[in-house]
Design an enzyme around this catalytic site. Sequence first.
Site, PDB file in Angstrom:
ATOM      1  N   ASP A 199      31.053  31.317  41.786  1.00 10.65           N
ATOM      2  CA  ASP A 199      31.515  32.541  41.125  1.00 10.65           C
ATOM      3  C   ASP A 199      32.802  32.184  40.397  1.00 10.65           C
ATOM      4  OD1 ASP A 199      32.669  34.928  40.388  1.00 10.65           O
ATOM      5  OD2 ASP A 199      32.197  35.962  42.269  1.00 10.65           O
ATOM      6  N   LYS A 228      37.856  38.328  32.103  1.00  9.61           N
ATOM      7  CA  LYS A 228      39.092  37.775  32.690  1.00  9.61           C
ATOM      8  C   LYS A 228      39.607  36.667  31.776  1.00  9.61           C
ATOM      9  CE  LYS A 228      37.705  39.594  37.122  1.00  9.61           C
ATOM     10  NZ  LYS A 228      37.251  39.366  38.502  1.00  9.61           N
TER      11      LYS A 228
HETATM   12  C1  LIG Z   1      36.493  40.016  39.383  1.00  2.81           C
HETATM   13  C2  LIG Z   1      35.608  39.294  40.291  1.00  2.81           C
HETATM   14  C3  LIG Z   1      34.352  39.811  40.634  1.00  2.81           C
HETATM   15  C4  LIG Z   1      33.890  41.199  40.329  1.00  2.81           C
HETATM   16  O1  LIG Z   1      33.909  41.615  39.052  1.00  2.81           O
HETATM   17  P1  LIG Z   1      33.861  43.181  38.683  1.00  2.81           P
HETATM   18  O2  LIG Z   1      33.535  43.115  37.238  1.00  2.81           O
HETATM   19  O3  LIG Z   1      35.196  43.729  39.006  1.00  2.81           O
HETATM   20  O4  LIG Z   1      32.766  43.802  39.490  1.00  2.81           O
HETATM   21  C5  LIG Z   1      33.515  39.022  41.421  1.00  2.81           C
HETATM   22  N1  LIG Z   1      33.912  37.821  41.842  1.00  2.81           N
HETATM   23  C6  LIG Z   1      35.118  37.305  41.550  1.00  2.81           C
HETATM   24  C7  LIG Z   1      35.487  35.946  42.056  1.00  2.81           C
HETATM   25  C8  LIG Z   1      36.015  38.018  40.769  1.00  2.81           C
HETATM   26  O5  LIG Z   1      37.208  37.518  40.509  1.00  2.81           O
END
Ligand SMILES: *Cc1c(COP(=O)(O)O)cnc(C)c1O
Length: 420
Positions: A199, A228
């Site tokens: 992830d 992000k």
């Molecule tokens: C931000 C994040 C998510 C979730 O993303 P959302 O769009 O807020 O649902 C999942 N895994 C990681 C590692 C993240 O940083």
Amino acid sequence: MYLPALQNTDPAIRDLIIAEEKREWDKMRLIPSENYASAAVMEATGSILTNKYSEGYAKKRYYEGQQFVDQVELLAIERAKEAFGMPHANVQPYSGSPANMAVYHAVLEHGDTIMGLALPHGGHLTHGWKVNFSGKTYNSVPYELDPETELLNYDKILEQAKEVKPKMIIAGYTAYPRTIDWQKFREICDEVGAYFHADTSHITGLILGGAHESPYPMADTGITTSHKTLRGPRGAMILCKEEHAEKIDKAIMPGLQGGPHNNTTAAIAVALKEASTPDFKAYAAQIVANAKALAGKLNSHGFRLVTGGTDNHLILFETQQSKGIGGREAAKALDKAGIVTNCNTVPFDPNPPFKPSGVRIGTPAVTSRGMKEAEMEKLGDWMARAIDNVENDAELSAIAAEVKELCKDFECPGINPKNW
Ligand SMILES: *Cc1c(COP(=O)(O)O)cnc(C)c1O
């Protein structure tokens, strides 16, 4: 007139959008999961592609009229496959959490054992935390950081994996300031026969910009948010090996979602194009250089940095033991001083999660504005001053005025102050 239709229909919402634009311009945005999407990404996001229903996949839709939407989605998929070097990409997940849910739905059975990093150590809720679907649906046995070094301890993770025999191990975090050794995770997963799920939500921009090693193509499955460090719209992608492609696509639709958000898909394609440029490479390197400069400055002001520093876009620092100020108090004072952060648990935090000992910050957004090491030095000084003056509103306002003055000179992509 800026946003004239909104002014006509709903001035309350228009005013709030403009107020938020000003806030994003006037303050130092240090929340590491936030960024400024470019004007091009914003145009795609706000486009009429939001009007179209297109359940299914290109050439296999349920409704007619997909002549152009199919092309948008295929372009996004092609760019994703090329960028990550993975054989299959699904660009339809509504966001990161549903993307993880779809992957688990595709390759796991309810009750299967999974191992993700514990939330208080920097894992994500969807990596098996107990209040989340992932901790309720699956048998989650979280791993933790090393208590001495606050780093991933790959030998310990292997030991635990041999014991609990997980079906999947999840790597990729929300509050881990160091690089991840993906190869080690591949080896651990191979040794215990687990799927390796990466992830990379936080660090995809660094990966595509060459500032962090990539888990692709060695991971079996992976997800990333697009908003992000990648600097795209709010959304997500799933990457996977060919053998999981069909299951992944079915898990998204019809398993979990209905119609894809085509405006988002288009904006993801735009973000991936932007991320393939030399400018983006320089951006990724500068994010890390800025984080290192800011970390050095905070350290010199007596803050203890979790793991002692940073290799990526993110810094986790401790305020409770360092300064006798709780993380929440510190973050609130920083916000008053025009510096937007979030309080965060530190690994093995002696305090409860709603009263954490630390603050989490990151440099993706300020780097998008063109700030460099010199600005990070000033920022570190302001942060120390603010945390030394948590109860002195006059001093915090004075810092906010200085911050605003500096921010004037650094454009925010996607925002045009002339519109105000
Ligand atoms: C931000 C994040 C998510 C979730 O993303 P959302 O769009 O807020 O649902 C999942 N895994 C990681 C590692 C993240 O940083």
